[in-house]
Every structure is written in C-alpha cells, then in structure tokens.
Motif scaffolding. Structure first.
Motif, PDB file in Angstrom:
ATOM      1  N   ARG A 124       0.835  -1.212   0.000  1.00 45.98           N
ATOM      2  CA  ARG A 124       0.000   0.000   0.000  1.00 45.98           C
ATOM      3  C   ARG A 124       0.869   1.261   0.000  1.00 45.98           C
ATOM      4  O   ARG A 124       0.535   2.245  -0.654  1.00 45.98           O
ATOM      5  N   THR A 125       1.982   1.227   0.716  1.00 47.55           N
ATOM      6  CA  THR A 125       2.909   2.365   0.732  1.00 47.55           C
ATOM      7  C   THR A 125       3.425   2.652  -0.676  1.00 47.55           C
ATOM      8  O   THR A 125       3.457   3.803  -1.116  1.00 47.55           O
ATOM      9  N   VAL A 126       3.823   1.604  -1.401  1.00 46.19           N
ATOM     10  CA  VAL A 126       4.355   1.786  -2.761  1.00 46.19           C
ATOM     11  C   VAL A 126       3.252   2.255  -3.706  1.00 46.19           C
ATOM     12  O   VAL A 126       3.474   3.144  -4.532  1.00 46.19           O
ATOM     13  N   ARG A 127       2.063   1.675  -3.596  1.00 46.82           N
ATOM     14  CA  ARG A 127       0.940   2.140  -4.440  1.00 46.82           C
ATOM     15  C   ARG A 127       0.637   3.614  -4.169  1.00 46.82           C
ATOM     16  O   ARG A 127       0.373   4.380  -5.094  1.00 46.82           O
ATOM     17  N   ARG A 128       0.673   4.006  -2.908  1.00 49.09           N
ATOM     18  CA  ARG A 128       0.439   5.415  -2.549  1.00 49.09           C
ATOM     19  C   ARG A 128       1.535   6.291  -3.167  1.00 49.09           C
ATOM     20  O   ARG A 128       1.262   7.398  -3.635  1.00 49.09           O
ATOM     21  N   GLY A 129       2.756   5.784  -3.199  1.00 52.58           N
ATOM     22  CA  GLY A 129       3.850   6.523  -3.817  1.00 52.58           C
ATOM     23  C   GLY A 129       3.599   6.795  -5.291  1.00 52.58           C
ATOM     24  O   GLY A 129       3.860   7.891  -5.794  1.00 52.58           O
ATOM     25  N   VAL A 130       3.061   5.809  -6.010  1.00 49.06           N
ATOM     26  CA  VAL A 130       2.737   5.994  -7.429  1.00 49.06           C
ATOM     27  C   VAL A 130       1.670   7.084  -7.576  1.00 49.06           C
ATOM     28  O   VAL A 130       1.785   7.969  -8.427  1.00 49.06           O
ATOM     29  N   GLU A 131       0.639   7.032  -6.743  1.00 50.32           N
ATOM     30  CA  GLU A 131      -0.422   8.054  -6.795  1.00 50.32           C
ATOM     31  C   GLU A 131       0.144   9.453  -6.559  1.00 50.32           C
ATOM     32  O   GLU A 131      -0.186  10.403  -7.288  1.00 50.32           O
ATOM     33  N   LEU A 132       1.000   9.590  -5.549  1.00 51.66           N
ATOM     34  CA  LEU A 132       1.563  10.908  -5.216  1.00 51.66           C
ATOM     35  C   LEU A 132       2.545  11.382  -6.274  1.00 51.66           C
ATOM     36  O   LEU A 132       2.633  12.583  -6.566  1.00 51.66           O
ATOM     37  N   TRP A 133       3.313  10.461  -6.856  1.00 49.19           N
ATOM     38  CA  TRP A 133       4.230  10.798  -7.952  1.00 49.19           C
ATOM     39  C   TRP A 133       3.430  11.381  -9.110  1.00 49.19           C
ATOM     40  O   TRP A 133       3.759  12.445  -9.643  1.00 49.19           O
ATOM     41  N   ASN A 134       2.369  10.685  -9.506  1.00 49.40           N
ATOM     42  CA  ASN A 134       1.550  11.149 -10.626  1.00 49.40           C
ATOM     43  C   ASN A 134       0.798  12.427 -10.302  1.00 49.40           C
ATOM     44  O   ASN A 134       0.514  13.226 -11.197  1.00 49.40           O
ATOM     45  N   ALA A 135       0.489  12.664  -9.027  1.00 52.63           N
ATOM     46  CA  ALA A 135      -0.198  13.895  -8.601  1.00 52.63           C
ATOM     47  C   ALA A 135       0.784  15.053  -8.425  1.00 52.63           C
ATOM     48  O   ALA A 135       0.368  16.181  -8.184  1.00 52.63           O
ATOM     49  N   ARG A 136       2.087  14.755  -8.542  1.00 51.18           N
ATOM     50  CA  ARG A 136       3.147  15.760  -8.391  1.00 51.18           C
ATOM     51  C   ARG A 136       3.142  16.408  -7.001  1.00 51.18           C
ATOM     52  O   ARG A 136       3.400  17.593  -6.853  1.00 51.18           O
ATOM     53  N   ASP A 137       2.853  15.594  -6.002  1.00 55.54           N
ATOM     54  CA  ASP A 137       2.815  16.081  -4.623  1.00 55.54           C
ATOM     55  C   ASP A 137       4.147  15.745  -3.963  1.00 55.54           C
ATOM     56  O   ASP A 137       4.272  14.756  -3.241  1.00 55.54           O
ATOM     57  N   ARG A 138       5.142  16.569  -4.225  1.00 53.09           N
ATOM     58  CA  ARG A 138       6.523  16.307  -3.809  1.00 53.09           C
ATOM     59  C   ARG A 138       6.659  16.042  -2.315  1.00 53.09           C
ATOM     60  O   ARG A 138       7.258  15.060  -1.902  1.00 53.09           O
ATOM     61  N   GLU A 139       6.152  16.938  -1.496  1.00 61.81           N
ATOM     62  CA  GLU A 139       6.379  16.828  -0.052  1.00 61.81           C
ATOM     63  C   GLU A 139       5.729  15.583   0.545  1.00 61.81           C
ATOM     64  O   GLU A 139       6.341  14.889   1.352  1.00 61.81           O
ATOM     65  N   VAL A 140       4.500  15.303   0.148  1.00 64.70           N
ATOM     66  CA  VAL A 140       3.818  14.124   0.690  1.00 64.70           C
ATOM     67  C   VAL A 140       4.454  12.857   0.128  1.00 64.70           C
ATOM     68  O   VAL A 140       4.617  11.858   0.833  1.00 64.70           O
ATOM     69  N   PHE A 141       4.858  12.895  -1.155  1.00 60.66           N
ATOM     70  CA  PHE A 141       5.558  11.760  -1.751  1.00 60.66           C
ATOM     71  C   PHE A 141       6.832  11.462  -0.968  1.00 60.66           C
ATOM     72  O   PHE A 141       7.067  10.325  -0.551  1.00 60.66           O
ATOM     73  N   LEU A 142       7.659  12.466  -0.751  1.00 59.70           N
ATOM     74  CA  LEU A 142       8.933  12.254  -0.058  1.00 59.70           C
ATOM     75  C   LEU A 142       8.736  11.836   1.399  1.00 59.70           C
ATOM     76  O   LEU A 142       9.591  11.156   1.972  1.00 59.70           O
ATOM     77  N   ALA A 143       7.619  12.205   1.998  1.00 57.16           N
ATOM     78  CA  ALA A 143       7.340  11.810   3.384  1.00 57.16           C
ATOM     79  C   ALA A 143       7.155  10.296   3.513  1.00 57.16           C
ATOM     80  O   ALA A 143       7.254   9.758   4.625  1.00 57.16           O
TER      81      ALA A 143
END
Length: 149
Positions: free
Chosen positions: A5-24
C-alpha cells in the motif's frame, strides 16, 4: 500502512506531483540505488533533489503508467512505465542532456524495502539506452551500421 500500500500510494503521489507528501513516504536515511549507473542517493533530501527534482525538471508532464505492485513482507516490486516529454534539461551524475522535446515511454522496475510504513531502500532498474534512443540522442541502428563499415 502495509508495504504494498505504501508503494501504491507513492505511485499516486508521484503522478499527482505532490513532492512533499511523496517524499514523506521515505525514511530520513533512505538509500536509493540506480543499478544501471551505480548512482546512490542517501537521505530523503538527497533523494528529493537528486531524483524527484531531476526527473520533474526534465519531464514535467511525466507519469507512471501500467503500474503493477507485488511483493511479500518488507520487500515490494513496482513494475511500470515512465511516460513523459523531455522539455527540460536533465542534470545527472554523468552531465547535462539538453531538452529534446521528444516523448519517452520506458519500462522500469523498482524494488522497495519498507519498514514501519516508510521506504528505507530502493533499487531502481531502468532502460537508460531505450530512453536515449527515444529522445534521439543515441541510435543503435546507426551505431551498428557504423561498426559494420
């Protein structure tokens, strides 16, 4: 959050261009290793500047498509495609590549180690030659033709 789920969430945040939440999603002392080049980034800040920002600057419209996430326990694999247009300069350890304006669609795989909901290590496997071919920087056809001459 479990590892997949963490990795899937990372893909969503990468595609949403949400840098800070992605890096968190990454541990403060994460290690990111590009297996093709040997480049290693250590720590969340270095990961942000050396990978996230570099890709975003080079391919601002980039996204991960066809994502497949699988794994067991702490180890998770992400297989997908990086799709985008090379409209910004690439600044990497081997130097700069000026924008080509060409579109890439390159398969990749990454293996993640996730502990306590944070990514602690990433092994990146990408086809750099294919990307350079798609951008028109390298032509294997011309290379082989020149070698046969």
């Amino acid at each position: 959050m479990d590892a997949k789920r963490t990795v899937r969430r990372g893909v969503e945040l990468w595609n949403a261009r949400d840098r800070e939440v992605f890096l968190a999603l990454f541990d403060e002392s994460v290690i990111w290793l590009d297996e093709a080049s040997g480049q290693q980034l250590t720590g969340r800040d270095e990961l942000g500047m050396g990978w996230y920002d570099a890709v975003m600057a080079s391919y601002p419209d980039r996204e991960v498509t066809d994502a497949v996430v699988f794994g067991e326990g702490e180890l998770v694999c992400l297989q997908g495609r990086l799709v985008g247009t090379h409209t910004g300069s690439w600044h990497g350890p081997a130097g700069e590549i000026p924008p080509t304006g060409k579109r890439i669609d390159a398969p990749f795989a990454q293996v993640y180690e996730v502990r306590d909901g944070k990514v602690t290590r990433v092994w990146n496997y990408g086809d750099r030659l294919l990307m350079l071919e798609q951008e028109g920087i390298v032509s294997l056809e011309k290379l082989f033709a020149a070698g046969a001459a």
